[in-house]
Design an enzyme around this catalytic site. Structure first.
Site, PDB file in Angstrom:
ATOM      1  N   ASP A  11     -24.027  94.227   3.162  1.00  0.00           N
ATOM      2  CA  ASP A  11     -24.984  93.128   3.082  1.00  0.00           C
ATOM      3  C   ASP A  11     -25.449  93.042   1.629  1.00  0.00           C
ATOM      4  OD1 ASP A  11     -26.931  91.160   3.975  1.00  0.00           O
ATOM      5  OD2 ASP A  11     -28.409  92.753   3.771  1.00  0.00           O
ATOM      6  N   ASP A  13     -28.797  91.084   0.107  1.00  0.00           N
ATOM      7  CA  ASP A  13     -30.237  91.203  -0.123  1.00  0.00           C
ATOM      8  C   ASP A  13     -30.841  92.288   0.760  1.00  0.00           C
ATOM      9  OD1 ASP A  13     -32.573  90.415  -1.479  1.00  0.00           O
ATOM     10  OD2 ASP A  13     -33.228  89.316   0.284  1.00  0.00           O
ATOM     11  N   THR A 104     -22.836  88.358   3.443  1.00  0.00           N
ATOM     12  CA  THR A 104     -24.227  87.940   3.369  1.00  0.00           C
ATOM     13  C   THR A 104     -24.510  86.722   4.229  1.00  0.00           C
ATOM     14  OG1 THR A 104     -25.963  87.147   1.858  1.00  0.00           O
ATOM     15  CG2 THR A 104     -23.693  86.596   1.293  1.00  0.00           C
ATOM     16  N   SER A 105     -25.763  86.589   4.662  1.00  0.00           N
ATOM     17  CA  SER A 105     -26.182  85.416   5.422  1.00  0.00           C
ATOM     18  C   SER A 105     -26.553  84.246   4.518  1.00  0.00           C
ATOM     19  CB  SER A 105     -27.377  85.765   6.315  1.00  0.00           C
ATOM     20  OG  SER A 105     -26.998  86.677   7.316  1.00  0.00           O
ATOM     21  N   LYS A 135     -24.887  86.380  11.613  1.00  0.00           N
ATOM     22  CA  LYS A 135     -25.480  87.604  12.158  1.00  0.00           C
ATOM     23  C   LYS A 135     -26.692  87.230  13.032  1.00  0.00           C
ATOM     24  CE  LYS A 135     -24.491  89.842   7.713  1.00  0.00           C
ATOM     25  NZ  LYS A 135     -25.110  90.483   6.517  1.00  0.00           N
ATOM     26  N   ASP A 160     -29.596  96.554   5.931  1.00  0.00           N
ATOM     27  CA  ASP A 160     -31.013  96.886   6.021  1.00  0.00           C
ATOM     28  C   ASP A 160     -31.722  96.131   7.127  1.00  0.00           C
ATOM     29  OD1 ASP A 160     -32.858  94.503   4.363  1.00  0.00           O
ATOM     30  OD2 ASP A 160     -30.680  94.437   4.363  1.00  0.00           O
TER      31      ASP A 160
END
Length: 214
Positions: A11, A13, A104-105, A135, A160
């Protein structure tokens, strides 16, 4: 704990970098512009695609325009709004480019801007623009594994956010959780560490060997 994997999926951030202050700043401004401040306070923000967050707050016919606006605000806020998290560059420096990816989202423009600001250049970047289900659906991680030619069961995901960890588990992947944004009690993972400074990695025949622990 020592694990040998085909590929490592990160991931961005909260895992490689922190831009949470920027995220909160931009989304708070966005919520005020769209008159959904009270509703926004009740929505889960971290680790989810912007379109999904917006879909919880606005009618479907406003999502596309509202997505463009938050993208605009966040990209403008990147300079000075991103910082590397401990251990990131040391860990990535030891990885063969074909053995890791960022998943990443964020949308592609924002993800590329944040990574460039931090000096991170992944060989493979999977963003919200590459998928149909974000996600906690496993699609983003399965797509990354497929592009790397890796067996999902031999991939390790670093996350995270609970949504990202749920996505990794659904993909059948092993997980390393970081307590950078979420308390240890809320993180369900094979290994839980404070940050990437607790992880080391080296290339081995056919993959990557990682050692993770406090």
């Amino acid at each position: 704990m020592k694990i040998t994997a085909d590929a490592l999926l990160f991931d961005n951030d909260g895992t490689l970098v922190s831009s949470m202050e920027s995220v909160v700043r931009c989304w708070t401004r966005w919520a005020a512009e769209y008159g959904v401040t009270e509703e926004f306070a009740r929505v889960e923000l971290h680790g989810r695609p912007a379109a999904d967050i917006i879909g919880d707050l606005l009618p479907a016919d406003r999502v596309a325009e509202a997505r463009r606006r938050i993208d605009e605000l966040e990209v403008e806020d990147v300079p000075g709004g991103v910082r590397l998290l401990p251990g990131t560059l040391d860990l990535l420096a030891g990885l063969p480019a074909e053995r890791w990816a960022v998943v990443t989202s964020a949308g592609r423009a924002l993800a590329e801007a944040r990574l460039a600001e931090a000096g991170i250049r992944p060989g493979l970047l999977i963003t919200a623009d590459d998928i149909t289900r974000g996600k906690p659906d496993p699609e983003p991680f399965l797509l990354a594994a497929g592009k790397l030619g890796a067996d999902p069961a031999r991939c390790v995901v670093f996350e995270d956010a609970p949504a990202g960890l749920a996505a990794a588990r659904a993909a059948g992947m092993r997980t390393v959780a970081l307590t950078t944004t979420t308390s240890r009690a809320e993180l369900e993972a094979d290994i839980v560490v404070e940050d990437l400074s607790a992880v080391s990695a080296r290339a081995v025949d056919g993959g990557v060997e990682i050692v993770a622990g406090e």
